[in-house]
Design an enzyme around this catalytic site. Structure first.
Site, PDB file in Angstrom:
ATOM      1  N   SER A   1       0.854  -1.192   0.000  1.00 24.52           N
ATOM      2  CA  SER A   1       0.000   0.000   0.000  1.00 24.52           C
ATOM      3  C   SER A   1       0.887   1.239   0.000  1.00 24.52           C
ATOM      4  O   SER A   1       2.055   1.178   0.428  1.00 24.52           O
ATOM      5  CB  SER A   1      -0.854   0.010   1.271  1.00 24.52           C
ATOM      6  OG  SER A   1      -1.459   1.274   1.467  1.00 24.52           O
TER       7      SER A   1
ATOM      8  N   TYR B   1      -1.434  -0.574  10.633  1.00 18.43           N
ATOM      9  CA  TYR B   1      -1.738  -0.959   9.242  1.00 18.43           C
ATOM     10  C   TYR B   1      -0.560  -0.604   8.327  1.00 18.43           C
ATOM     11  O   TYR B   1      -0.080  -1.433   7.553  1.00 18.43           O
ATOM     12  CB  TYR B   1      -3.025  -0.287   8.757  1.00 18.43           C
ATOM     13  CG  TYR B   1      -3.301  -0.569   7.295  1.00 18.43           C
ATOM     14  CD1 TYR B   1      -3.662  -1.854   6.883  1.00 18.43           C
ATOM     15  CD2 TYR B   1      -3.151   0.417   6.325  1.00 18.43           C
ATOM     16  CE1 TYR B   1      -3.876  -2.133   5.537  1.00 18.43           C
ATOM     17  CE2 TYR B   1      -3.370   0.144   4.975  1.00 18.43           C
ATOM     18  CZ  TYR B   1      -3.732  -1.140   4.585  1.00 18.43           C
ATOM     19  OH  TYR B   1      -3.939  -1.417   3.252  1.00 18.43           O
TER      20      TYR B   1
END
Ligand code: NDP
Ligand code: 8X3
Length: 249
Positions: A136, A149
């Site tokens: 990501s 995350y």
């Protein structure tokens, strides 16, 4: 070019779009995820000769092994692994965050991913295959509430680069795919089902779609075998960078 591809997290979003893209191009797809009914729907949509449903929880090592042992003829010689299953939980700052949510992200996005990868490495080496890991932009660009995350995705990126190094000479290709915002169930999951929050994030932003990322995955996977994309960062045009913050006394 076609072959056998295992796509984790194929019940939704990027993974489901990728399952459709590869199956539509003649690949045999092993589709995984916890929601069996969605995997069954994919098989019904794309055909049992194209898609094999392998429901398991990425956090359950025994279930991963059982699913791999149960692969039917025609789906065992895996050429490409797409490590896509993953999630963000919560947007709280570290000091407010729920430790159980942090653990679930780590267990899924990191431990599950490395477990499945480790299991499949012998087959992928035998096939001179490819591993496409979904990291990501959160791996590189920190933002408030991204804490664990972003940490898991930084692991995925660095693990991918490390795999490249370890797999030197085997012919196995490895890519870290690093998307910005794509409209999927990601924000619904992150917010515990808050549809309004999801609509607010994506509304008017012309976000990427699961299909956009699937097309990118397909491109990377079907490049000539001598060519490796190490890392690929992509965003919608509407997303870019913000500056640092300064706390003043
Ligand atoms: P979705 O929520 O739509 O899909 C997530 C997928 O992961 C689902 O198929 C889900 O299946 C699976 N999954 C989650 N937890 C588990 C688990 N414990 N065991 C097995 N499967 C699991 O989100 P996206 O499609 O957006 O997310 C796919 C990947 O892309 C994730 O790794 C995410 O971090 C990453 N990503 C997403 C971005 C975005 O903006 N959407 C941007 C950058 C990266 P099920 O619930 O059925 O188990
Ligand atoms: C998902 C993208 O920016 O919401 O990984 O963290 S972001």
């Amino acid at each position: 070019m076609s072959g056998v591809i295992l796509i984790t997290g194929a019940t939704s979003g990027i993974g489901r779009a990728a399952a459709r893209r590869f199956a539509g191009a003649g690949w045999k797809v092993i589709a995984t995820g916890r929601r069996q009914e969605r995997l069954d729907a994919l098989v019904a949509e794309l055909g049992a000769d194209r898609v094999h449903a392998a429901p398991f929880d990425m956090r359950d090592e025994a279930a991963i092994d059982a699913a791999l042992d149960a692969l039917p003829e025609g789906f065992r010689d895996i050429d490409v692994l797409i490590n896509n299953a993953g999630l963000a939980l919560g947007t709280a700052t570290a000091q407010e965050a729920d430790l159980a949510q942090w653990r679930q992200m780590i267990d899924t996005n990191i431990t599950g991913l490395v477990t499945l990868t480790h299991r499949l490495l012998p087959r992928l080496i035998a096939r001179k295959g490819a591993i496409l890991n979904i990291s990501s932009v959160a791996a590189t660009y920190p933002y408030k509430g991204g804490n664990a995350y972003g940490g898991t995705k930084a692991f995925v990126r660095q693990f991918s680069l490390g795999l490249r190094s370890d797999l030197h000479g085997t012919g196995v290709r490895v890519t870290s795919i690093e998307p910005g915002i794509a409209e999927t169930e990601f924000t619904l999951v992150r917010t515990g089902g808050d549809q309004a929050a999801s609509d607010t994030l994506y509304g008017g932003a012309a976000p990427m779609t699961g299909e956009d990322i699937a097309e990118t995955l397909f491109w990377v996977a079907t490049l000539p075998p001598h060519l490796n994309i190490n890392a690929l960062e992509l965003m919608p045009v509407s997303q870019s960078f913000a500056g640092f913050q300064v706390a003043r006394a």
